[in-house]
Design an enzyme around this catalytic site. Structure first.
Site, short mmCIF file in Angstrom:
data_model
loop_
_atom_site.label_atom_id
_atom_site.label_comp_id
_atom_site.label_asym_id
_atom_site.label_seq_id
_atom_site.Cartn_x
_atom_site.Cartn_y
_atom_site.Cartn_z
N GLU A 280 -4.96 6.45 7.67
CA GLU A 280 -4.26 7.83 7.60
C GLU A 280 -5.19 8.88 6.91
OE1 GLU A 280 0.34 7.71 6.45
OE2 GLU A 280 -1.08 7.80 4.92
N HIS A 301 -9.63 -17.93 16.63
CA HIS A 301 -8.94 -18.73 17.70
C HIS A 301 -8.02 -17.35 18.54
CE1 HIS A 301 -10.53 -22.34 16.15
NE2 HIS A 301 -10.72 -21.67 15.23
N LYS A 415 9.04 11.74 12.54
CA LYS A 415 10.22 11.91 11.39
C LYS A 415 10.85 13.24 12.10
CE LYS A 415 7.81 10.97 7.18
NZ LYS A 415 7.14 11.60 6.12
O1 PA5 Z 1 -0.65 7.92 1.81
C1 PA5 Z 1 0.48 8.65 1.78
O2 PA5 Z 1 0.65 9.70 1.33
C2 PA5 Z 1 1.67 7.92 2.56
O3 PA5 Z 1 1.43 6.96 3.01
C3 PA5 Z 1 2.93 7.81 1.71
O4 PA5 Z 1 2.52 7.07 0.54
C4 PA5 Z 1 4.05 7.30 2.44
O5 PA5 Z 1 4.41 8.17 3.48
C5 PA5 Z 1 5.26 7.46 1.40
O6 PA5 Z 1 5.52 8.82 0.96
P1 PA5 Z 1 6.49 8.94 -0.35
O7 PA5 Z 1 5.90 8.37 -1.34
O8 PA5 Z 1 6.58 10.39 -0.39
O9 PA5 Z 1 7.75 8.38 -0.02
#
Ligand code: PA5
Length: 428
Positions: A280, A301, A415
């Site tokens: 990410e 494996h 989303k």
């Molecule tokens: O690292 C990040 O910012 C994301 O993975 C969020 O943690 C994830 O999308 C969850 O978001 P939120 O805490 O707003 O529900």
């Protein structure tokens, strides 16, 4: 924690060319970590956290330990993976062997009916509490799960249900913040300047980790150790930055897949956390190393064939736990029908390490560069140290790649489509 760079297949002159860039990025990180306008608050978090809140976290954790068989952690991505990584690494792999603390169950990390129904069945009539975690307070998956389990909790405990709900969210805004305020739920904050995947050492991770009976002070001590060790802009003296630079050099040599590997199943979720952290943070603007995870020797494996012989666009980062607290020793059998007597007197740990050494040699000899991260043992301090090490390496790595390691604009696309398909007001 020691890192072995002997098998990275890169020479020092190439690494040294990054010296000035690393210094500049290091200064930029440290100059900005106190600002509220960016997401660099995690940088000095180990020495600059809210001590009063930590005490409150411990008090609430004791309460849950005393009144609940289960704690449901509701969150997704950075709002649950860090806690799960630490808890799975430091407790038994098998839930029914976790005797000293409530069992932590994770919900709100998918939209599966059967998964949620299975959790409902597991809880049955037993006592439970909820820790709902969302920085934005609006993420669909945890919001849906919270609605479902809040109802179950309210049906079971009536007016006392609110005492079993712990909310970790933004201090000032968001739907979850509003719900918590309206209902007087106990809240913990996610600091403004810390994003989800860098938040495990805030209440996001610390509360569930404390409920799982893991010593959060020791975890933070490990992070402080790493903070002190890697707060050094000199590339030649800083293995964390060296790791970031080597990843980047490998990427530019077409090694664009990083395989995170361990020989310890307890690190499964730590590797999941790493995949999220790097994926990410770096995968944007058409760039980035694709992070994958393997569990050896299991995956030798399955994916082992590809790693040894497939396309040569991969490198490996191995997490090696040098010593385990437990030991199983191989014994001799008279008839030796399984031909295993040659292992007599050896521990399983020793055999596992020989599998690791043999595998690294095999992979390196066929052009899979290897970074070996050696950790003395698996405990709170070493996990805290590893967490900080990887957060810092990831931030450095992202900036070297010239992307913003703290945003995740690509996550919005699915989303938008989903909301449109569900006729969410404002999306059609
Ligand atoms: O690292 C990040 O910012 C994301 O993975 C969020 O943690 C994830 O999308 C969850 O978001 P939120 O805490 O707003 O529900």
């Amino acid at each position: 924690m020691k890192i072995n760079f002997n098998n990275v297949l890169i020479n020092n002159d190439e690494i040294n060319k990054y010296e000035d860039m690393v210094k500049d990025i290091h200064n930029k990180l440290h100059d900005n970590c106190n600002s509220q306008d960016n997401f660099m608050g995690w940088l000095d978090l180990p020495i600059n956290y809210d001590k009063e809140e930590l005490e409150q976290i411990k008090i609430c954790a004791e309460k849950v330990k005393n009144n609940s068989k289960y704690l449901l952690v509701i969150g997704i991505g950075g709002s649950y993976l860090g806690a799960r990584a630490v808890i799975e690494a430091l407790t038994s792999t098998f839930y029914n062997l976790r005797e000293n603390s409530p069992i932590i169950l994770y919900v709100g990390n998918n939209l599966s009916t059967s998964y949620i129904n299975d959790i409902i069945k597991i809880i049955g009539n037993d006592d439970f509490s909820i820790n709902v975690i969302s920085k934005s307070g609006t993420t669909t998956e945890p919001a849906i799960a919270f609605r479902i389990f809040k109802k179950i909790l309210e049906n079971k405990y009536g007016n006392n249900a609110s005492e079993r709900i712990f909310v970790t969210t933004d201090e000032e805004k968001g739907a979850l913040h509003t719900i918590a305020k309206e209902n007087n739920y106990q809240t913990f904050k996610i600091p403004n300047n810390i994003g989800g995947r860098y938040s495990v050492l805030t209440a996001v991770g610390l509360f569930p980790i404390a409920v799982a009976n893991i010593n959060v002070d020791k975890l933070l001590n490990g992070a402080i150790k790493a903070y002190n060790k890697y707060n050094n802009s000199n590339l030649n003296e800083n293995d964390c930055y060296k790791y970031a630079v080597i990843r980047n050099l490998l990427y530019h040599k077409d090694k664009n897949i990083e395989i995170f590997a361990s020989y310890e199943p307890r690190l499964h979720y730590f590797i999941e956390w790493l995949k999220q952290l790097f994926g990410e943070s770096e995968g944007k603007n058409g760039k980035g190393i694709f992070p994958v995870g393997v569990e050896f020797t299991t995956d030798l494996h399955s994916l082992g064939q590809y790693i040894q012989d497939g396309r040569r666009n991969i490198f490996e980062t191995v997490l090696n736990i040098e010593n385990t607290n437990e030991s199983i020793t191989m014994t001799k059998e008279e008839n030796n029908l399984d031909n295993l007597n040659y292992l007599e007197g050896l521990t399983l740990d020793y055999i596992n390490h020989k599998a690791m050494e043999g595998t690294i040699d095999a992979h390196v000899s066929n052009d899979v560069p290897n970074i070996l991260i050696n950790v003395d043992k698996l405990d709170e301090e070493t996990i805290g140290e590893l967490i900080y090490f990887f957060e810092l390496a990831c931030a450095m790595s992202g900036f070297i790649l010239n992307v913003n390691p703290f945003n995740q604009p690509g996550v919005e696309k699915y989303k938008q489509n989903m909301f449109k398909l569900l006729n969410k007001p404002g999306y059609w």
